[in-house]
Design an enzyme around this catalytic site. Structure first.
Site, PDB file in Angstrom:
ATOM      1  N   ASP A 391      17.514  10.641  17.456  1.00  0.00           N
ATOM      2  CA  ASP A 391      16.652   9.468  17.220  1.00  0.00           C
ATOM      3  C   ASP A 391      16.244   9.424  15.752  1.00  0.00           C
ATOM      4  OD1 ASP A 391      14.151   7.585  17.734  1.00  0.00           O
ATOM      5  OD2 ASP A 391      15.230   7.627  19.628  1.00  0.00           O
ATOM      6  N   TRP A 502      19.731   0.789  18.928  1.00  0.00           N
ATOM      7  CA  TRP A 502      19.377  -0.212  17.911  1.00  0.00           C
ATOM      8  C   TRP A 502      17.899  -0.570  18.122  1.00  0.00           C
ATOM      9  CZ3 TRP A 502      23.067  -3.629  15.029  1.00  0.00           C
ATOM     10  CH2 TRP A 502      22.405  -4.632  14.311  1.00  0.00           C
ATOM     11  N   ASP A 503      17.067  -0.077  17.220  1.00  0.00           N
ATOM     12  CA  ASP A 503      15.623  -0.246  17.381  1.00  0.00           C
ATOM     13  C   ASP A 503      15.126  -1.400  16.505  1.00  0.00           C
ATOM     14  OD1 ASP A 503      13.057   0.298  18.214  1.00  0.00           O
ATOM     15  OD2 ASP A 503      13.033   2.377  17.517  1.00  0.00           O
ATOM     16  N   CYS A 551      16.390  -1.681  21.775  1.00  0.00           N
ATOM     17  CA  CYS A 551      15.046  -1.123  21.804  1.00  0.00           C
ATOM     18  C   CYS A 551      14.224  -1.957  20.836  1.00  0.00           C
ATOM     19  CB  CYS A 551      15.101   0.333  21.353  1.00  0.00           C
ATOM     20  SG  CYS A 551      13.496   1.134  21.236  1.00  0.00           S
ATOM     21  N   ASP A 573       8.060   2.351  25.599  1.00  0.00           N
ATOM     22  CA  ASP A 573       7.710   3.636  24.994  1.00  0.00           C
ATOM     23  C   ASP A 573       6.791   4.441  25.891  1.00  0.00           C
ATOM     24  OD1 ASP A 573       9.216   3.511  22.740  1.00  0.00           O
ATOM     25  OD2 ASP A 573       7.623   2.801  21.426  1.00  0.00           O
TER      26      ASP A 573
HETATM   27  C1  DGJ Z   1      10.292   3.143  18.731  1.00  0.00           C
HETATM   28  C2  DGJ Z   1      11.151   3.458  19.927  1.00  0.00           C
HETATM   29  O1  DGJ Z   1      10.728   2.737  21.031  1.00  0.00           O
HETATM   30  C3  DGJ Z   1      11.103   4.963  20.167  1.00  0.00           C
HETATM   31  O2  DGJ Z   1      11.833   5.281  21.315  1.00  0.00           O
HETATM   32  C4  DGJ Z   1      11.640   5.677  18.962  1.00  0.00           C
HETATM   33  O3  DGJ Z   1      12.997   5.400  18.805  1.00  0.00           O
HETATM   34  C5  DGJ Z   1      10.857   5.268  17.729  1.00  0.00           C
HETATM   35  N1  DGJ Z   1      10.776   3.847  17.584  1.00  0.00           N
HETATM   36  C6  DGJ Z   1      11.462   5.864  16.484  1.00  0.00           C
HETATM   37  O4  DGJ Z   1      10.827   5.460  15.350  1.00  0.00           O
END
Ligand code: DGJ
Length: 773
Positions: A391, A502-503, A551, A573
């Site tokens: 991550d 992909w956040d 994400c 989260d």
């Molecule tokens: C937010 C995501 O929802 C988390 O799972 C994690 O990837 C963090 N960002 C990382 O900064």
């Protein structure tokens, strides 16, 4: 199948269990004759096939008559005598609203409609289109309808074009909806108080019965770490709306809603669903008029998204999916689950088992090193994990969230051998290797920002507001999109990556672009989304075998628009198992379980501090796409053995758990003890796994009957079960259910559950149809 009326522009879209009949009256009004349970196609004036009792006669509303405000039109331009919230508000260069449609042609053609740059389903066998001229202008409005009969979904799409020859004939589009859906006064009756519990409560609070529409609206609403709680409310006169002005569909509301009569339950009654294939600013509104009739609009949010339409230009509203079921809200969910699983999910991932993943975030946060990640991978592999995801924290100077977004070079202090050596080491463990990225963002403290300060969204003269210390890249710009697609492609190619997370960790603000043409800043929210979809399309098509997971600070922007790129999505989260019950329950209204990421994490839980036992955590996460987010090196031997066994069990039943039909049984938001239950049934109904949970014990409760759903009433099933506390204690002994028991009995009479007097009670039941009976 789409059938045309002999003489009139009336079309019957025939689906498996429903019909959608649409026509154009007086050459001006596209209107809905019927949407609901199947009726014969409307093909003739007399005899079988004649139009059903019409909701209105054209003669009832002579031109100029304000009564057009009560017509069940399918699409309405503002400016005439229809005073309801319009589908489109378009003004000419003098500022006057243009509202009169003239039908030019209607056609049924084979194949799917031509799609825009936005996400869309391209699988329909035929489509219907109406072409209208906006009177006395060069504007054309194209309404298209395509059907997915097997899942009772109609797809609607709208395009507005300026075909004017006059170079000065620009129009401003101040509102653009994807659909307008009229429904008549509902089952509760016009102007009377509907019978639904929610409405009665509301009416009681007001001291007197309120006039209503007889319809109730179900939406999925929440916040970060509390995403998609279902809310069902009676519609009152006036407008009830959800939407987003945050630049993404957000955690607050999901661009989906269901309209139901008050007596519709999870498994019985009519349910109408509206879902936008869009991930940016949106509006869904339901307006109830003085007669109790309701009109729904769904489309782009008019507060943030407006267009200038110059000659030769066109604009597309997002595609919208309309689902109908007579089998209650769960039946409606099956329409949308089918849409996601069989049509929106990238072809390579439809029905393809998803690996059990182990994510580094809650194990290491930003503190990642090659040695640690390899150790975590090695320990995970011994447990049976199949994919290791690195991550945040691996690039630039990313030791916390203040820096380095945009600088996608590996941090050699943390990973001296680079990503290649790490990926190689992970692959040697016979694990797949996954990586986190957040491509849409830039930190102010980054090489990228120092080199290209105007690459972020901003409005000249306004402060650049940061959130989580980051700014948003301007994806309306071609060079930003090219840069992004290039580094992602190079990275995936070079390293040999099997999975990408992909956040996207903030909402958009100051949504302006340094390069937007004069007078067109209000288009930027939409151009951003077009740009994002373009990069996502490019990268995911280039790497069809790579599993992409979406994400957005957990489950923000989890919507139908993201599904063509992301076979799965990080749901929230919040990984606490008790908190996850309503989040997963709500998510299941729209998304099939394979799309819903659900991880087992360590205790005390990092979000709420609760310490739920391992058996409970494991079973709750099995409602979704199951994985882990913890440091396996910190597990005791007993915990490791439990997890190894649970992974074995999950893998054995994975196909059923990920791709079976999902049935909601108990809503965790209803009872004090948060009782919650669901089950999945194989397509041939020969096998099922059911779960029941009561996280909080309540004194003096009788045992309950657990009534299942979705089984074959005429078959007999044998079963075995385990309790959460048994899994937590390390026992693997399955209890025999006895039997065989008929599907009818299991569904209509139910299984007696004994009183359970401890917290975190739960049962996992596996049923198999007895082949010999
Ligand atoms: C937010 C995501 O929802 C988390 O799972 C994690 O990837 C963090 N960002 C990382 O900064």
């Amino acid at each position: 199948m789409i059938e045309k009326h002999q003489t009139e522009p009336i079309y019957s879209i025939q689906l498996k269990q429903s019909s959608y009949v649409v026509g154009v009256a007086a050459g001006r009004f596209p209107y809905l004759l019927h949407w609901g349970a199947s009726i014969p196609a409307v093909t003739r004036e007399d005899g079988p096939g004649r139009p059903p009792l019409r909701a209105f006669e054209v003669a009832d509303f002579p031109e100029g008559d304000a009564s057009s405000s009560s017509l069940p039109v399918e699409y309405a331009l503002f400016g005439g005598a229809d005073y309801r919230a319009p589908s489109v508000l378009v003004r000419d260069r003098e500022g006057a609203p243009r509202s009169t449609l003239e039908l030019l042609e209607s056609t049924v053609q084979s194949g799917p409609p031509e799609l825009s740059a936005l996400p869309g389903v391209d699988a329909a066998e035929e489509h219907l289109s109406f072409l209208f001229r906006v009177a006395e202008t060069g504007l054309r409005l194209v309404l298209t309808y395509a059907a997915l009969p097997e899942i009772d979904v109609v797809l609607r799409h709208v395009r507005l074009e300026n075909r004017s020859d006059d170079p000065a004939a620009a129009y401003s589009v101040e509102r653009l909806m994807s659909v307008t859906v009229p429904v008549e006064a509902g089952r509760g009756g016009a102007g009377r108080a509907p019978g639904g519990a929610a409405h009665q409560a509301a009416a009681a609070g007001a001291g007197a019965p309120a006039a209503g529409s007889g319809w109730e609206l179900l939406t999925l609403d929440g916040a970060h770490a509390r995403e998609r709680y279902p809310h069902r409310t009676a519609l009152r006169p006036g407008t009830t709306a959800i939407g987003s002005r945050r630049g993404s569909s957000s955690h607050r509301h999901t661009p989906w809603a269901a309209l139901v009569p008050p007596d519709t339950s999870e498994h019985r009654g009519e349910a109408y669903g509206v879902g936008l294939l869009y991930s940016g600013d949106f509006l869904i509104e339901a307006e109830v008029d003085e007669e109790g009739a309701c009109r729904m609009n769904a489309g782009l949010h008019p507060d943030t998204t407006r267009f200038t339409l110059a000659p030769g230009e066109a604009v597309d509203a997002p595609q919208c999916a309309l689902g109908f079921s007579r089998d209650g809200l769960n039946g409606l969910s099956h329409c949308f689950h089918g849409l996601v699983a069989d049509y929106l999910t990238p072809a390579a991932w439809r029905g393809r088992p998803r690996p059990v993943l182990l994510n580094s975030w809650e194990a290491a946060y930003f503190d990642v090193t090659e040695a640690d990640i390899l150790e975590i991978g090695r320990t995970g592999a011994q447990l049976g994990v199949e994919l290791l995801v690195l991550d945040d924290g691996w690039f630039g100077e990313r030791n916390d969230d203040t820096t380095s977004l945009g600088d996608w070079q590996v941090n050699r202090k943390k990973l001296p051998g680079g990503l290649e050596r790490l990926a190689g080491g992970i692959h040697e463990l016979r694990l797949q290797f996954g990586l986190w990225v957040e491509p849409e963002m830039v930190s102010r403290d980054s090489e990228l920002y120092r080199a290209h300060p105007d690459w972020c969204l901003h409005v000249a003269g306004e402060p650049r507001l940061e959130s989580r210390n980051q700014l948003v890249l301007d994806l309306s710009r071609a060079e930003v999109r090219d840069w992004m697609a290039d580094w992602l492609t190079e990275l995936i190619d070079r390293v040999g990556i099997d999975y990408i997370k992909w956040d996207m960790n903030r909402y958009l603000s100051n949504v302006g672009s340094a390069v937007a043409p004069a007078g067109r800043q209000a288009e930027v929210p939409y151009r951003y989304m077009e740009g994002l979809y373009a990069v996502l399309g490019l990268v995911t098509e280039r790497f069809p075998e790579v599993l992409f997971e979406g994400c957005s600070g957990g489950g923000g922007r989890f919507d139908l628009g993201m599904m063509p790129y992301f076979p799965q999505y990080w749901t929230s989260d919040n990984t606490d198992a008790v908190s996850r019950l309503p989040i997963q329950y709500g998510s299941s209204y729209l998304f099939p379980q394979a799309a819903v990421g659900a991880h087992v994490t360590s205790v005390p839980n990092h979000q709420v501090g609760r310490s739920a036992p391992l058996g409970f955590r494991s079973m709750v996460a099995m409602a979704g796409n199951w994985g882990f987010e913890l440091d396996p090196r910190e597990l005791s031997e007993r915990e490791a053995a439990i997890i190894r066994a649970e992974i074995g069990w999950y893998r054995e039943h994975r196909a059923l758990l990920q791709f079976g039909s999902f049935y909601r049984l108990e809503n965790p938001l209803v009872s004090y003890s948060r009782e919650s239950s669901w089950l999945v049934v194989s397509r041939d109904r020969s096998e099922a796994v059911a779960f029941w949970f009561r996280p909080f014990a309540e004194a003096n409760r009788r045992g309950v009957r657990w009534r299942l759903a979705g089984l074959d009433p005429d078959r007999y099933y044998r079963g075995s079960y385990m309790r959460t506390e048994e899994v937590s204690s390390g026992s693997r002994e399955e209890h025999d259910l006895g039997g065989p028991l008929s599907g009818a009995e299991l569904m209509h009479r139910g299984l007696p559950l004994p009183p359970m007097e401890q917290d975190y009670a739960g049962i996992r039941l596996h049923l198999r149809a007895d082949a010999h009976l």
